[in-house]
Design a protein around this motif. Structure first.
Motif, PDB file in Angstrom:
ATOM      1  N   ASP A 120      25.213  53.788  35.895  1.00 53.89           N
ATOM      2  CA  ASP A 120      26.179  53.819  34.803  1.00 53.89           C
ATOM      3  C   ASP A 120      26.866  52.464  34.632  1.00 53.89           C
ATOM      4  N   LEU A 121      27.204  52.165  33.380  1.00 50.76           N
ATOM      5  CA  LEU A 121      27.842  50.896  33.023  1.00 50.76           C
ATOM      6  C   LEU A 121      29.159  51.140  32.298  1.00 50.76           C
ATOM      7  N   PRO A 122      30.198  50.316  32.598  1.00 50.93           N
ATOM      8  CA  PRO A 122      30.238  49.419  33.752  1.00 50.93           C
ATOM      9  C   PRO A 122      30.299  50.220  35.043  1.00 50.93           C
ATOM     10  N   PRO A 123      29.748  49.703  36.145  1.00 44.43           N
ATOM     11  CA  PRO A 123      29.749  50.468  37.398  1.00 44.43           C
ATOM     12  C   PRO A 123      31.174  50.831  37.808  1.00 44.43           C
ATOM     13  N   SER A 129      32.513  55.180  32.149  1.00 45.10           N
ATOM     14  CA  SER A 129      31.180  54.598  32.309  1.00 45.10           C
ATOM     15  C   SER A 129      30.149  55.545  31.713  1.00 45.10           C
ATOM     16  N   MET A 130      28.994  55.000  31.343  1.00 44.00           N
ATOM     17  CA  MET A 130      27.947  55.825  30.747  1.00 44.00           C
ATOM     18  C   MET A 130      26.581  55.256  31.104  1.00 44.00           C
ATOM     19  N   VAL A 135      38.657  47.667  26.592  1.00 45.97           N
ATOM     20  CA  VAL A 135      37.548  46.735  26.406  1.00 45.97           C
ATOM     21  C   VAL A 135      36.439  47.458  25.646  1.00 45.97           C
ATOM     22  N   VAL A 136      35.775  46.746  24.743  1.00 44.35           N
ATOM     23  CA  VAL A 136      34.627  47.284  24.010  1.00 44.35           C
ATOM     24  C   VAL A 136      33.455  46.330  24.208  1.00 44.35           C
ATOM     25  N   VAL A 137      32.324  46.859  24.674  1.00 41.92           N
ATOM     26  CA  VAL A 137      31.142  46.049  24.963  1.00 41.92           C
ATOM     27  C   VAL A 137      29.922  46.671  24.288  1.00 41.92           C
ATOM     28  N   PRO A 188      15.047  51.770  46.918  1.00 44.60           N
ATOM     29  CA  PRO A 188      14.467  52.940  47.601  1.00 44.60           C
ATOM     30  C   PRO A 188      15.518  53.906  48.131  1.00 44.60           C
ATOM     31  N   THR A 189      16.728  53.413  48.359  1.00 43.04           N
ATOM     32  CA  THR A 189      17.809  54.254  48.877  1.00 43.04           C
ATOM     33  C   THR A 189      18.391  55.177  47.814  1.00 43.04           C
ATOM     34  N   GLY A 190      17.976  54.989  46.548  1.00 42.50           N
ATOM     35  CA  GLY A 190      18.564  55.749  45.457  1.00 42.50           C
ATOM     36  C   GLY A 190      19.715  55.026  44.796  1.00 42.50           C
ATOM     37  N   GLN A 191      20.121  53.899  45.373  1.00 44.88           N
ATOM     38  CA  GLN A 191      21.172  53.091  44.774  1.00 44.88           C
ATOM     39  C   GLN A 191      20.570  52.109  43.768  1.00 44.88           C
ATOM     40  N   PHE A 192      21.451  51.333  43.121  1.00 38.26           N
ATOM     41  CA  PHE A 192      21.001  50.390  42.102  1.00 38.26           C
ATOM     42  C   PHE A 192      21.610  49.019  42.366  1.00 38.26           C
ATOM     43  N   ARG A 193      20.750  48.014  42.307  1.00 37.58           N
ATOM     44  CA  ARG A 193      21.209  46.630  42.374  1.00 37.58           C
ATOM     45  C   ARG A 193      21.477  46.174  40.949  1.00 37.58           C
ATOM     46  N   ILE A 194      22.717  45.810  40.652  1.00 38.28           N
ATOM     47  CA  ILE A 194      23.092  45.435  39.292  1.00 38.28           C
ATOM     48  C   ILE A 194      23.675  44.029  39.304  1.00 38.28           C
TER      49      ILE A 194
END
Length: 256
Positions: free
Chosen positions: A34-37, A69-70, A107-109, A162-168
């Motif tokens: 989701d963004l923003p994290p 976040s979405m 904030v609007v992005v 692989p852990t199910g997490q996300f590198r952002i």
């Protein structure tokens, strides 16, 4: 504290706008896409300070606590993300006086998904369309906004682990303006502030999410003590009280 002249005060507030927003930090690993994290923070990479020619230093700028976040858009898709946020930093004046500053606002992005590139990496073009923050510095109402005439662009690179997490990885180059008269006149920054994303919010007493529990976090809790201000409500109980203060004191000096 000696009395501030209007010129010095103006310099401080202009530095505040350029320094607090023009902060940056490294990328991070997050529990979801989701963004923003939600645990993300934008903060300075240069030893957490920005030095200006007039002798003013901006320390520990931190833009965090995003309220909404979405999930990101699909390739070729575009979304408008709107969320609230908090910004904190510390202003050191030429005479050594330190002034903590807290602002909050919306904030609007715009986020646009690009076609697939590297394997397992998703890329997005971003542009900050609006940022309207308000706070009080040295007893004076201050407003900070994203420039309505200059584009504040950036991008996001996301990789599932692989852990199910996300590198952002994410950055913005943000043009800001500051107003000292409740929005009647705006002072533009002389350059865009480069900001990058990091995972913040650790440990528990890290109120402003800059990765270390220090006097800024303590000042935030003390300045909001007895209120329901979410900035100082460390444990989310709805009241800033001695429990929140105890958490900061327990974690004081810790970093991540």
């Amino acid at each position: 504290m000696r009395k501030m002249t209007s010129l010095t005060r103006g310099a401080v507030l202009s530095a505040l706008a350029a320094g607090c927003i023009g902060a940056a930090m490294a990328q991070g690993t997050f529990p979801g896409p989701d963004l923003p994290p939600p645990p993300g923070t934008y903060i300075s990479p240069d030893l957490f300070h920005i030095l200006f020619a007039n002798g003013i230093v901006i320390e520990d700028p931190s833009h965090a606590r995003f309220t909404n976040s979405m999930p990101p858009p699909p390739p070729g898709g575009t979304q408008i993300h709107e969320f609230g946020s908090f910004l904190t930093c510390r202003v050191v004046l030429p005479d050594g006086t330190t002034v903590p500053a807290v602002m909050q606002g919306n904030v609007v992005v715009r986020v646009h998904g690009l076609p697939p590139g590297e394997p397992e990496v998703r890329t997005f073009e971003t542009e900050m369309l609006q940022m309207n923050l308000v706070g009080t510095v040295m007893g004076q109402l201050v407003r900070v906004r994203e420039s309505p005439t200059l584009p504040s662009r950036g991008d996001i690179r996301m990789r599932a682990l692989p852990t199910g997490q996300f590198r952002i990885d994410s950055f913005f180059d943000i043009w800001v303006e500051v107003s000292l008269d409740d929005g009647q006149n705006w002072i533009p920054s002389t350059n865009a502030g480069h900001v990058e994303l990091s995972r913040g919010g650790c440990p528990g007493g890290d109120v402003n999410g800059d990765g270390i529990v220090d006097d800024v976090d303590l000042a935030l809790v003390l300045s909001t003590f007895g209120t329901n201000d979410p900035m100082g409500d460390v444990n989310g109980s709805g009241l800033v009280d001695d429990t929140d203060l105890a958490i900061v004191l327990r974690d004081f000096g810790k970093s991540c």
